[in-house]
Structures are given as structure tokens and as C-alpha cells.
Design an enzyme around this catalytic site. Structure first.
Site, PDB file in Angstrom:
ATOM      1  N   SER A 186      71.596-146.693  -6.546  1.00  0.00           N
ATOM      2  CA  SER A 186      72.887-147.255  -6.187  1.00  0.00           C
ATOM      3  C   SER A 186      73.523-148.002  -7.373  1.00  0.00           C
ATOM      4  O   SER A 186      73.659-147.431  -8.443  1.00  0.00           O
ATOM      5  CB  SER A 186      72.684-148.147  -4.965  1.00  0.00           C
ATOM      6  OG  SER A 186      73.880-148.621  -4.467  1.00  0.00           O
ATOM      7  N   ASP A 356      75.496-139.409   2.296  1.00  0.00           N
ATOM      8  CA  ASP A 356      75.665-140.721   1.675  1.00  0.00           C
ATOM      9  C   ASP A 356      77.141-141.085   1.599  1.00  0.00           C
ATOM     10  O   ASP A 356      77.902-140.406   0.920  1.00  0.00           O
ATOM     11  CB  ASP A 356      75.047-140.664   0.274  1.00  0.00           C
ATOM     12  CG  ASP A 356      74.858-142.024  -0.346  1.00  0.00           C
ATOM     13  OD1 ASP A 356      75.576-142.955   0.071  1.00  0.00           O
ATOM     14  OD2 ASP A 356      74.007-142.142  -1.231  1.00  0.00           O
ATOM     15  N   HIS A 389      72.069-143.084   1.891  1.00  0.00           N
ATOM     16  CA  HIS A 389      71.768-144.038   0.824  1.00  0.00           C
ATOM     17  C   HIS A 389      70.376-144.666   0.898  1.00  0.00           C
ATOM     18  O   HIS A 389      69.732-144.866  -0.128  1.00  0.00           O
ATOM     19  CB  HIS A 389      72.831-145.141   0.874  1.00  0.00           C
ATOM     20  CG  HIS A 389      73.228-145.648  -0.467  1.00  0.00           C
ATOM     21  ND1 HIS A 389      73.840-144.856  -1.409  1.00  0.00           N
ATOM     22  CD2 HIS A 389      73.083-146.858  -1.035  1.00  0.00           C
ATOM     23  CE1 HIS A 389      74.076-145.567  -2.494  1.00  0.00           C
ATOM     24  NE2 HIS A 389      73.625-146.782  -2.297  1.00  0.00           N
TER      25      HIS A 389
END
Ligand SMILES: *[C@@H]1O[C@H](CO)[C@@H](O)[C@H](O)[C@H]1NC(C)=O
Ligand SMILES: *[C@@H]1O[C@H](CO)[C@@H](O)[C@H](O)[C@H]1NC(C)=O
Ligand SMILES: *[C@@H]1O[C@H](CO)[C@@H](O)[C@H](O)[C@H]1NC(C)=O
Length: 414
Positions: A186, A356, A389
Site C-alpha cells: 500500500s 482492491d 487490499h
């Protein structure tokens, strides 16, 4: 249910912005509202106690950034060395794990040990180092500021790229005497990409594996674009710029719950709203996740990301004032990071998921497009259609789908 979930997804930017706003307001009078209410945050159980409970050695270091933040770094030496009672500096290749926004180093150790990337790497003979960004529970020290002071929170991911990352990379490089492999998740991918694009760190990094790469953000959701495009953000920036974004503060939690009671919004599960529909989570791991995360960050960090969503490009933080931008950058507009400037021979491994909502596929393709002149044999791209994610850091099948590939990639870059 699906329609309600869609509403939540579309409301996400409003949620984040409202939260930011609320925290700003409350923080301004925090001494009244939150008399140092950090009980849940200051979990004393260190990361090393988890590692040791799994039967591995663990060591802690503190390193200080050029702008005074004292960061905790954890180290799990290669499992093969664990019985020697000594940390051998030169035998094993170091790997640095960098977590994302609202997380900390624990995010690599939430799953059972045989499913945790940190342990899997150690078992494969890597010397594992785990970073904890400024402001998270173990990295709240500073040489002159305290987290209670607004000045402490006057940073965005620019400073994570400019100070935190090089401080930790240099430290690991110095202690081990070796170039390191890097794993980012991320926001941990963005700060590395930004650094590489300025040709920083590349002489110390052997290769980089990027899980859910985040660079361009212009396509997170339609509504997000619209909200971010509203000049309202720019106007708020000035007074949003310097406070802590801490979702664990009770009033913030209550605020989220109040939003979730609004007609048309069903927050029966907030995680999918924030991260996409994760396919493969283990209920015990999620429970551990909620006990450990989210971790604080600065509100400015969110404002910076909102600016990127609005602008669709990757630039430094916009102070929304010509004077301030001139003062910090010597130019009226914040400088851009140019992803095409990443050295084309740097071995990169990118892996992303079809579910995601943070690392959107369209934005990911923009990133890949800016890497189109990257040497073909130095760029590996994987796609997992049902991953979102959080699956990447704690999916029950992440070992097979993600980590085994990461290990194989690192092995090829010896
Ligand atoms: C790191 O700093 C913390 C907070 O000051 C301290 O409690 C801890 O003992 C330090 N750890 C090391 C390894 O120096
Ligand atoms: C889920 O996590 C628990 C606790 O760590 C573990 O015992 C269990 O084996 C995990 N389940 C799966 C399917 O991985
Ligand atoms: C970005 O970098 C590439 C490669 O160095 C260069 O060709 C391109 O002109 C740059 N783009 C901008 C907007 O500066």
C-alpha cells in the site's frame, strides 16, 4: 446488501474527509475532549513478543530521522541462525518490510506464523527487518516534539519518503553491510516508488516487491474524484495540515458508528468499505488485526492523498498557498514525482488484486504504462483477480498466491 455496500464504497471519501474534519475540530480542543486518551493505542505488547512466541529470535532498534523522529525497527534474523544466539551480520540477505497507511509493523505478523510473510522470509534464510512509520505506536518518539503538539504531525508521505525510508534503509545497509530487498504494502509502495523515481536508495536496494502498488490515485472511485475535486478540500488544507489522524480515539469510533446509522448506509462490515472485498480472511486473524490496527497517521497524509485523487497525478504535498509552496519548493506548484524516471534496471515485482478499491486497476495500468521502458526482464507483474487490499498481508492463501512468488523473485536477484 450489495446495493448498501456499494453506497458505503461510494461514501468512503466523504467518510474519510468527515473524519479528518472531525478530528481537526476535536484535536483543536483535545486537552478538553481527549485527556491523553491513548490507552488502546499504547499497546505495550511489542512486536518481538509475537515473534518470540512463534519461536523465533527478535531484536529491536531505535533509529532517528533527520527531522528528529525516533523510529522503532524490528529484526528477525534468518531462521537457520536462530540457535547460534548471535546475529550474524554478513551471511544472509536483508529484506525490509514497509507497512501501509493506518498500519504498523505488526501487519506482517497477524496471520498464523506459517502464513506470515515475515516468518516465511526468515524461514527462507532472509534477515528480516520491519519498519514502523512515524506516529505509529512504537515510533512516537521525537528529539524535541511530542505527539501532543500539532508540529509533530506536520508531515505527509513526502516526509516518509524523504526521511523515514532512507533512515531505515541506511541503517539496515550499515548494520548488514549488504544491499537489501524491499517489500512494501500500500503506501509502503508509494514512498519507495517516489524515492526510486528520484534515483534515491537505488544503490542500496537490490530489488523491490510491491504489494497493492499505489501511485496514481485518480480512479479510486467516481465519487471520490468528485469530492476531491471540490475546492472545499483546498480550503480546509491549511487548518487540516497539522493534526493526528487516529481512528482509535473513542469519539472517532462513535462518529463512524453514527455515520453508519444514517439511512442508506450499512456499515455491517467497515473493512470492505475501506479496502475492497477481501476474499480470503481468517476470522481469528481479522480479530487480531482489529486489536492491533488501525494506527495513527497525520491528517496531512490524508489531505495529500486526497490531492492526488483530485489531481490524478503524483506530486508533493500542495500547501495550497503560493507563498508556502515557494517557501518549501522554490516554485508555485508542488513538484511532481516522475515514475518514468525509476531506473529501468531496478528489479521490480508488482502484484495487485482485482477487488482492491485502493489500488485501482486503471491506476495500476497508468503506473505500468509509465514503466513501459523498464527492462523487460527486470519487471515482474502478477494479478490475483479475487484479492483485495488486506488479503495481501493476511489472506489464508497469501503464501501460495503472493509470498512464494516474492521469495522466488528475491532468490532470482541474488
Ligand atoms: C527505544 O526507545 C524506547 C523509548 O524511548 C525505549 O523504551 C527502548 O528501550 C529503546 N530500545 C532500544 C533497543 O534502544
Ligand atoms: C486461522 O487462524 C487461526 C489462529 O491463528 C489458526 O489456528 C487457523 O489455522 C487459521 N485458519 C486457516 C484456514 O488458516
Ligand atoms: C519523466 O521522465 C521521463 C524519462 O526520464 C521523461 O522522458 C519525461 O519527459 C518525464 N516527464 C515529465 C513530465 O517530466
Amino acid at each position: 446488501m450489495a446495493a448498501a455496500a456499494a453506497v458505503v464504497w461510494r461514501m468512503l471519501p466523504l467518510l474519510i474527509l468527515s473524519l479528518a474534519l472531525l478530528i481537526t475540530i476535536t484535536n483543536r480542543r483535545r486537552s478538553e475532549l481527549f485527556p491523553a486518551n491513548y490507552a488502546t493505542l499504547a499497546t505495550t505488547d511489542g512486536l518481538c513478543s509475537t515473534v518470540e512466541a512463534h519461536g523465533y529470535q527478535c531484536q529491536e532498534y531505535n533509529v532517528t530521522t533527520g527531522d528528529g523522529y525516533v523510529l522503532r525497527v524490528h529484526r528477525i534474523p534468518a531462521a537457520g541462525l536462530r540457535d547460534q544466539g548471535q546475529f550474524s551480520s554478513k551471511t544472509n540477505q536483508p529484506v525490509l518490510l514497509q507497512h501501509g497507511i493506518l498500519m504498523d509493523g505488526m501487519s506482517w505478523l497477524l496471520a498464523p506464523p506459517q502464513q506470515s510473510l515475515a516468518i516465511i522470509l526468515a524461514e527462507n534464510g532472509f534477515d528480516v527487518w520491519i519498519a514502523n512509520s512515524r506516529g505509529t505506536r512504537w515510533s512516537r518518539g521525537h528529539t524535541s516534539l511530542s505527539p501532543d503538539q500539532p508540529e509533530y504531525w506536520a508531515w505527509s508521505w513526502d516526509q516518509l519518503a524523504q526521511y523515514d525510508l532512507p533512515t531505515v534503509v541506511n541503517f539496515v545497509h550499515e548494520v548488514t553491510g549488504q544491499k537489501l530487498h524491499y517489500v512494501g504494502h500500500s503506501l509502503g509502495t508509494l514512498i519507495a516508488l517516489a524515492s526510486f523515481s528520484e534515483h534515491k536508495l537505488v544503490e542500496k536496494v537490490r530489488s523491490a516487491a510491491l504489494l497493492c502498488p499505489i501511485a496514481y490515485l485518480g480512479h479510486i472511485t467516481t465519487i471520490l474524484g468528485q469530492v476531491a475535486a471540490n475546492s472545499f478540500i483546498g480550503e480546509m488544507t491549511g487548518w487540516l495540515g497539522v493534526v493526528e489522524f487516529n481512528p482509535k480515539i473513542e469519539a472517532v469510533d462513535n462518529f463512524i458508528k453514527a455515520i453508519c446509522r444514517q439511512p442508506g448506509i450499512d456499515c455491517y462490515d467497515l473493512m470492505p468499505a475501506f479496502t475492497g472485498k477481501n476474499c480470503c480472511l481468517n476470522a481469528s486473524t481479522v480479530e487480531l488485526f482489529l486489536q492491533n490496527e488501525p494506527q495513527p497517521t497525520s491528517t496531512r497524509n490524508f489531505v495529500h492523498l486526497a490531492q492526488m485523487i483530485r489531481g490524478g497525478d503524483i506530486t508533493m504535498y500542495d500547501y495550497s498557498s503560493v507563498n508556502e509552496n515557494m517557501k518549501h519548493y522554490g516554485q508555485k506548484e508542488p513538484p511532481a514525482y516522475n515514475m518514468s524516471n525509476i531506473p529501468s534496471d531496478l528489479p521490480l515485482f508488482l502484484i495487485y488484486g482485482g477487488q482492491d478499491v485502493l489500488s485501482d486497476i486503471f491506476d495500476l495500468h497508468l503506473l505500468l504504462d509509465s514503466l513501459k521502458f523498464h527492462q523487460k526482464d527486470k519487471l515482474t507483474v502478477h494479478y490475483i483477480h479475487n484479492y483485495a487490499h488486506v488479503d495481501f498481508i493476511m489472506g489464508i492463501n497469501a503464501k501460495q498466491l503472493v509470498y512464494d512468488h516474492v521469495v522466488a523473485f528475491f532468490m532470482r536477484q541474488q
